[in-house]
Design a protein around this motif. Sequence first.
Motif, mmCIF file in Angstrom:
data_model
loop_
_atom_site.group_PDB
_atom_site.id
_atom_site.type_symbol
_atom_site.label_atom_id
_atom_site.label_comp_id
_atom_site.label_asym_id
_atom_site.label_seq_id
_atom_site.Cartn_x
_atom_site.Cartn_y
_atom_site.Cartn_z
ATOM 1 N N LEU A 51 -2.234 0.655 12.059
ATOM 2 C CA LEU A 51 -3.091 1.840 11.971
ATOM 3 C C LEU A 51 -3.028 2.586 13.309
ATOM 4 C CD1 LEU A 51 -5.265 3.422 10.349
ATOM 5 C CD2 LEU A 51 -6.968 1.912 11.398
ATOM 6 N N VAL A 52 -2.572 3.834 13.272
ATOM 7 C CA VAL A 52 -2.454 4.620 14.502
ATOM 8 C C VAL A 52 -3.582 5.646 14.638
ATOM 9 C CG1 VAL A 52 0.040 4.296 14.581
ATOM 10 C CG2 VAL A 52 -0.891 6.339 13.464
ATOM 11 N N THR A 53 -4.476 5.690 13.645
ATOM 12 C CA THR A 53 -5.663 6.545 13.696
ATOM 13 C C THR A 53 -6.879 5.612 13.673
ATOM 14 O OG1 THR A 53 -5.484 6.777 11.284
ATOM 15 C CG2 THR A 53 -4.566 8.544 12.625
ATOM 16 N N PRO A 54 -7.319 5.156 14.834
ATOM 17 C CA PRO A 54 -8.289 4.052 14.908
ATOM 18 C C PRO A 54 -9.585 4.309 14.156
ATOM 19 C CG PRO A 54 -7.373 4.558 17.075
ATOM 20 C CD PRO A 54 -6.924 5.645 16.159
ATOM 21 N N GLY A 55 -10.111 3.211 13.576
ATOM 22 C CA GLY A 55 -11.423 3.244 12.963
ATOM 23 C C GLY A 55 -11.464 3.765 11.544
ATOM 24 N N LEU A 56 -10.313 4.129 10.987
ATOM 25 C CA LEU A 56 -10.283 4.685 9.633
ATOM 26 C C LEU A 56 -9.833 3.636 8.623
ATOM 27 C CD1 LEU A 56 -8.647 8.163 10.368
ATOM 28 C CD2 LEU A 56 -11.077 7.602 10.233
ATOM 29 N N THR A 57 -10.315 3.765 7.408
ATOM 30 C CA THR A 57 -9.875 2.919 6.305
ATOM 31 C C THR A 57 -9.272 3.795 5.219
ATOM 32 O OG1 THR A 57 -12.061 2.991 5.258
ATOM 33 C CG2 THR A 57 -11.623 1.167 6.784
ATOM 34 N N MET A 58 -8.593 3.152 4.277
ATOM 35 C CA MET A 58 -7.815 3.917 3.299
ATOM 36 C C MET A 58 -7.761 3.163 1.978
ATOM 37 S SD MET A 58 -3.750 4.688 3.610
ATOM 38 C CE MET A 58 -3.348 3.022 3.065
ATOM 39 N N ALA A 59 -7.797 3.903 0.883
ATOM 40 C CA ALA A 59 -7.596 3.322 -0.443
ATOM 41 C C ALA A 59 -7.152 4.422 -1.381
ATOM 42 C CB ALA A 59 -8.882 2.674 -0.964
ATOM 43 N N GLY A 60 -6.114 4.138 -2.181
ATOM 44 C CA GLY A 60 -5.634 5.139 -3.118
ATOM 45 C C GLY A 60 -4.445 4.658 -3.911
ATOM 46 N N THR A 61 -3.771 5.598 -4.548
ATOM 47 C CA THR A 61 -2.615 5.294 -5.390
ATOM 48 C C THR A 61 -1.325 5.663 -4.662
ATOM 49 O OG1 THR A 61 -2.962 7.448 -6.450
ATOM 50 C CG2 THR A 61 -3.783 5.509 -7.602
ATOM 51 N N ILE A 62 -0.315 4.843 -4.835
ATOM 52 C CA ILE A 62 0.938 5.024 -4.103
ATOM 53 C C ILE A 62 1.772 6.162 -4.681
ATOM 54 C CG2 ILE A 62 3.184 3.953 -3.623
ATOM 55 C CD1 ILE A 62 1.728 1.294 -3.339
ATOM 56 N N LEU A 63 2.104 7.115 -3.820
ATOM 57 C CA LEU A 63 3.120 8.122 -4.107
ATOM 58 C C LEU A 63 4.327 7.747 -3.241
ATOM 59 C CD1 LEU A 63 4.337 10.705 -5.212
ATOM 60 C CD2 LEU A 63 2.979 12.011 -3.573
ATOM 61 N N TYR A 156 9.976 7.150 -7.094
ATOM 62 C CA TYR A 156 10.726 5.968 -7.508
ATOM 63 C C TYR A 156 10.256 4.757 -6.703
ATOM 64 C CZ TYR A 156 14.035 9.207 -9.723
ATOM 65 O OH TYR A 156 14.607 10.174 -10.499
ATOM 66 N N PRO A 157 10.393 3.539 -7.249
ATOM 67 C CA PRO A 157 10.012 2.353 -6.469
ATOM 68 C C PRO A 157 10.763 2.304 -5.141
ATOM 69 C CG PRO A 157 10.397 1.768 -8.770
ATOM 70 C CD PRO A 157 10.866 3.185 -8.605
ATOM 71 N N ILE A 158 10.048 1.882 -4.105
ATOM 72 C CA ILE A 158 10.647 1.751 -2.780
ATOM 73 C C ILE A 158 10.205 0.429 -2.154
ATOM 74 C CG2 ILE A 158 10.746 4.239 -2.338
ATOM 75 C CD1 ILE A 158 8.264 3.758 -0.468
ATOM 76 N N ALA A 159 10.851 0.076 -1.044
ATOM 77 C CA ALA A 159 10.364 -0.994 -0.179
ATOM 78 C C ALA A 159 9.721 -0.341 1.035
ATOM 79 C CB ALA A 159 11.513 -1.896 0.257
ATOM 80 N N CYS A 160 8.553 -0.832 1.424
ATOM 81 C CA CYS A 160 7.869 -0.333 2.617
ATOM 82 C C CYS A 160 7.136 -1.501 3.249
ATOM 83 C CB CYS A 160 6.896 0.788 2.260
ATOM 84 S SG CYS A 160 6.102 1.558 3.685
ATOM 85 N N GLY A 161 7.394 -1.757 4.516
ATOM 86 C CA GLY A 161 6.738 -2.892 5.163
ATOM 87 C C GLY A 161 7.028 -4.203 4.496
ATOM 88 N N HIS A 162 8.256 -4.343 3.933
ATOM 89 C CA HIS A 162 8.722 -5.561 3.260
ATOM 90 C C HIS A 162 8.014 -5.834 1.930
ATOM 91 C CE1 HIS A 162 10.862 -6.146 6.910
ATOM 92 N NE2 HIS A 162 9.846 -6.598 7.611
ATOM 93 N N VAL A 163 7.384 -4.820 1.355
ATOM 94 C CA VAL A 163 6.705 -4.968 0.067
ATOM 95 C C VAL A 163 7.253 -3.917 -0.895
ATOM 96 C CG1 VAL A 163 4.496 -4.808 -1.162
ATOM 97 C CG2 VAL A 163 4.610 -5.919 1.079
ATOM 98 N N VAL A 164 7.514 -4.319 -2.139
ATOM 99 C CA VAL A 164 7.930 -3.363 -3.169
ATOM 100 C C VAL A 164 6.721 -2.529 -3.581
ATOM 101 C CG1 VAL A 164 8.830 -3.083 -5.498
ATOM 102 C CG2 VAL A 164 9.780 -4.844 -3.995
ATOM 103 N N CYS A 165 6.871 -1.218 -3.545
ATOM 104 C CA CYS A 165 5.790 -0.291 -3.873
ATOM 105 C C CYS A 165 6.207 0.556 -5.071
ATOM 106 C CB CYS A 165 5.491 0.605 -2.680
ATOM 107 S SG CYS A 165 4.950 -0.269 -1.200
ATOM 108 N N ASN A 166 5.541 0.368 -6.173
ATOM 109 C CA ASN A 166 5.821 1.139 -7.380
ATOM 110 C C ASN A 166 4.896 2.346 -7.458
ATOM 111 O OD1 ASN A 166 7.866 -0.521 -8.895
ATOM 112 N ND2 ASN A 166 6.272 -2.072 -8.617
#
Length: 213
Positions: A51-63, A156-166
């Motif tokens: 996290l490069v924007t300190p103190g923030l949290t995040m939740a949502g759907t992957i694009l 399209y599905p990708i790999a990001c941070g060593h995790v498959v993201c659909n």
Amino acid sequence: MFITADTANIDIAADWQRAPLDKISRLAEYPVALIGDAQKRMGLMSAALRLVTPGLTMAGTILPIHAREGDNLAIHRALDDARPGDVLVVNGHGETSRAVFGDILGEICTSRGIAGVVIDGSTRDVDELTAMKLPVYARGISPAGPWKNGPGRVGYPIACGHVVCNPGDAIIGDSDGLVVIPRDDLDAALERTIAQEQTEQRMREAIRAAVDS
């Protein structure tokens, strides 16, 4: 787009289903570490993405966005199809010498209701992005700006941070890091997370009782 560029070499996937934001919000009430433990510690992105924007949290759907190293044309094009609650998840091939995201894209994101940004690559303008309250995770920070030539892919599905993201999967982030939950697994993931929290609460109570005795 807010730039003038030929996007003919950016492939765009057809419509795809997004996880319900209300279910993601319910799961996001719990810490990422707890959610990850409840998923047998699977789906947690590499700690190299921080996290490069300190103190923030995040939740949502992957694009999901597949961008060429040091090039952000695909990110610009993806924002044309983004919906409120989406998180831009970018496979930037781990390239950290040239940023593919910054405050101008951040302004577009906040105007579109984007919930956050995750880049397996670099960002810049972190003070401005923090002031916008836009959660941004990245592998690196670099003042060097991007090219805008493509090619790329969006949705399209990708790999990001060593995790498959659909596309349409849930992603949740806090100060500890990031966890990805398949969109069809949200109900079960919430049940497992609640059970994990109850188990850990019993452990805390036992520790306190032992200290007090």
